[in-house]
Design an enzyme around this catalytic site. Structure first.
Site, PDB file in Angstrom:
ATOM      1  N   ASP A 176     -20.902  49.140 -53.246  1.00 41.96           N
ATOM      2  CA  ASP A 176     -20.263  50.326 -53.172  1.00 41.96           C
ATOM      3  C   ASP A 176     -20.882  51.470 -54.057  1.00 41.96           C
ATOM      4  OD1 ASP A 176     -18.019  52.261 -52.704  1.00 41.96           O
ATOM      5  OD2 ASP A 176     -17.499  52.029 -54.839  1.00 41.96           O
ATOM      6  N   GLU A 225     -23.875  50.757 -49.487  1.00 43.92           N
ATOM      7  CA  GLU A 225     -23.539  51.935 -49.389  1.00 43.92           C
ATOM      8  C   GLU A 225     -23.948  53.265 -50.021  1.00 43.92           C
ATOM      9  OE1 GLU A 225     -21.386  55.008 -49.576  1.00 43.92           O
ATOM     10  OE2 GLU A 225     -20.336  54.120 -51.191  1.00 43.92           O
ATOM     11  N   ASP A 278     -12.699  54.539 -44.530  1.00 37.70           N
ATOM     12  CA  ASP A 278     -12.381  55.750 -45.143  1.00 37.70           C
ATOM     13  C   ASP A 278     -12.376  56.966 -43.815  1.00 37.70           C
ATOM     14  OD1 ASP A 278     -12.365  55.027 -47.556  1.00 37.70           O
ATOM     15  OD2 ASP A 278     -14.605  55.627 -47.862  1.00 37.70           O
TER      16      ASP A 278
END
Length: 337
Positions: A176, A225, A278
């Site tokens: 992430d 990411e 998201d």
């Protein structure tokens, strides 16, 4: 827990995971005894991990500590079985590792030296994102930031253990907020918004080179990411690491822009998603597009006659026809929700 006292598998799990399990179980047991209050509100001897206070807690809370260890053992058994079953069906599991940890957690309490804390173990600065078109005051996440100089001195030992454990749980690891390893946004602790933060240098490629060497793998199955605003130095870090970045079709269609997320701009080493956790679903997103953006999608898809209620299939096939090595379609998009 008496039946586990002479259980070889249980003993092996406890010993193999002692490096995190002992502190975690003790932390959770103490936290429960304090009605869930954060560790920085505990009395000083426990907050500061004075050995006498820790030993007293280990004795007084022995059963609670054992219960947390038992929970983790049971979870590990069940997860290992599920993971093996998935693999036997030809399915790989991608797991996500957040870049940051919570302030009120076992890691910060057990190892405050890993973080940017003052002498009283309060954060000096916290994580977030600067103001942009989506948020006038930025995003104040509030997570403690790493003391990267200290991590470097230890050969990034904590991070390497963390990611090694991830590879025991998953087949592929998605890291992430990858840009935060190049540069991270630092906001003074106590600020009500993210407006007055600044960028600081992260560990860069050094961390990932150490990781590769420690895990003794030529190629690590990692997805970076890399969404959001990317600088040239972030792009270079991604390229140097060799990890595939992410391409999201829902970010691609802005009339008049030649977005990096449009499939003709992909190189092979990437992972294309129609959308992520998201985002809205394809159908939900498409229905809220402006007329100009909708017109662009129809031109790009070259299928102006698809009814709106079926358009998700056009995006799914667009993703699958791209040069991206890997294509991920959330089930809600297959279902046209």
């Amino acid at each position: 827990f008496a039946r586990f006292k002479n259980d070889e598998a249980y003993d092996h799990f406890i010993n193999e995971n002692a490096y995190w399990l002992d502190d975690y179980s003790l932390y959770m047991a103490i936290k429960d005894s304090k009605n869930g209050s954060s560790w920085n509100e505990w009395e000083a001897p426990l907050k500061n991990r004075e050995e006498d206070a820790l030993e007293n807690a280990r004795n007084e809370l022995a059963e609670e500590i054992a219960f947390y260890k038992f929970q983790q053992y049971e979870f590990d058994k069940q997860w290992t079985k599920l993971h093996a079953y998935a693999n036997a069906q030809g399915i790989q599991i991608i797991g996500d590792i957040p870049i940051y940890v919570a302030f009120d957690g076992a890691d910060t309490w057990a190892s405050p030296e890993l973080f940017q804390f003052d002498e009283a173990n309060n954060p000096v600065a916290v994580a977030g994102c600067p103001p942009d078109d989506f948020s006038a005051t930025g995003q104040l996440w509030g997570n403690p930031l790493y003391n990267w100089d200290y991590h470097k001195k230890t050969g990034y030992d904590w991070w390497i253990k963390r990611i090694r454990h991830c590879f025991k749980l998953y087949d592929v690891v998605r890291i992430d907020h990858f840009r935060g390893f190049n540069e991270y946004y630092s906001i003074p602790y106590g600020d009500p918004t993210a407006e007055f933060g600044h960028w600081e240098k992260g560990p860069g490629l050094d961390l990932f080179a150490r990781l590769k060497k420690s895990l003794k793998k030529e190629e690590l199955p990692i997805i970076a990411e890399d969404l959001g605003f990317l600088t040239d130095t972030v792009r270079q870090l991604l390229k140097d690491s060799g990890y595939p970045g992410m391409k999201v079709l829902e970010f691609a269609f802005v009339a008049g822009e030649d977005s990096d997320y449009l499939p003709h701009n992909y190189d092979k080493n990437c992972v294309v998603y129609t959308g992520t956790h998201d985002n809205d679903t394809l159908q939900g997103w498409y229905q809220t597009l402006s007329e100009e953006d909708k017109e662009m999608t129809k031109e790009y898809l070259n299928n102006p006659y698809t009814p709106d209620e079926e358009v998700h299939w056009d995006f799914i096939s667009l993703a699958m026809r791209s040069v991206a090595d890997t294509c991920i379609i959330p089930v809600q998009d297959y279902l046209g929700l």
